[in-house]
Design an enzyme around this catalytic site. Structure first.
Site, short mmCIF file in Angstrom:
data_model
loop_
_atom_site.label_atom_id
_atom_site.label_comp_id
_atom_site.label_asym_id
_atom_site.label_seq_id
_atom_site.Cartn_x
_atom_site.Cartn_y
_atom_site.Cartn_z
N SER A 183 44.47 47.02 32.04
CA SER A 183 44.78 48.24 32.77
C SER A 183 44.92 47.99 34.26
CB SER A 183 43.69 49.29 32.53
OG SER A 183 43.64 49.68 31.19
N ALA A 184 45.69 48.84 34.92
CA ALA A 184 45.81 48.78 36.37
C ALA A 184 44.44 49.01 37.01
CB ALA A 184 46.80 49.84 36.87
#
Length: 230
Positions: free
Chosen positions: A77-78
């Site tokens: 994930s970012a």
């Protein structure tokens, strides 16, 4: 503990090289600008070398606020999504956490700097093995990854003060509720595949779970069972 896989050798140390330290600091500034205000979360993110949790070909993007591919067809994930999620958990130093969906282990490592104990499960043995090597390299002996069916939780290690889920579900399983302490918090993406989803924070009282919608998200669905290959 075995060494890290080929391509990760240059990122074994938790001490950042000068350029990497600058990149981590720049990432923290970006997260502040995007509304992450919890100082302890930002400090934890700055302490964890995201590069260590990526295949070598993606090291150049390690400190960009983007989602990146990892092993077993999964994604990392970012950093902003990790930060928002961890901030929503409101972790205290004496908390025990259960994470459903280890992935690369990056979010687990961030939480390991905030909680007393982090248990994380994933259906892929490849991912849990890699994550445990990374935790060992960072000397995070309070974080452990286990291959398991996430829908079962981890009853033998519970109950937990916090539970966090990294893939979407349509409803919170009863097993998770039973493994969450009274007053505990569970954060998970709720929704259907390829449909609008929301990151929701559930708080458990003695008899009910109350829910607060935090933000719209889009992620893959949590899959049941244990992967037999990869």
């Amino acid at each position: 503990m075995a060494g890290l896989p080929p391509g990760d050798d240059g990122a074994r140390q938790s001490t950042a090289l000068p350029d990497e330290a600058e990149a981590r600091a720049a990432l923290v500034l970006t997260l502040r600008q995007r509304g992450v205000g919890a100082r302890n979360v930002l400090t934890a993110i700055e302490r964890v070398p995201r590069r260590l949790f990526l295949p070598a070909r993606h090291h150049g993007l390690a400190y960009e606020d983007v989602t990146l591919p990892i092993e077993c067809g999964q994604t990392l994930s970012a950093p902003s999504m990790v930060a928002y999620t961890v901030q929503a958990l409101d972790i205290a130093p004496d908390h025990s956490l259960l994470e459903i969906g280890t992935g690369s282990g990056y979010q687990s490592a961030v939480m390991g700097h905030l909680a007393e104990r982090v248990e994380t499960v994933d259906r892929f043995a490849t991912l849990t093995d890699l994550a445990n090597r990374r935790f060992a390299a960072l000397k995070l002996d309070n974080v452990t990854a286990t291959q398991a069916d996430g829908f079962d939780g981890l009853k033998q290690k519970g109950p937990f003060d916090r539970i966090v889920v990294t893939a979407a579900i349509t409803a919170v399983p009863d097993k998770w509720v039973q493994q969450l302490k009274p007053g505990g918090i569970l954060v998970a993406p709720i929704g259907q595949a390829k449909q609008p989803q929301s990151l929701i924070r559930f708080t458990k009282s003695e008899s009910v779970m109350t829910a607060d919608t935090l933000m719209p998200v889009r992620t893959v669905m949590l899959q049941p069972g244990i992967a037999m290959t990869l």
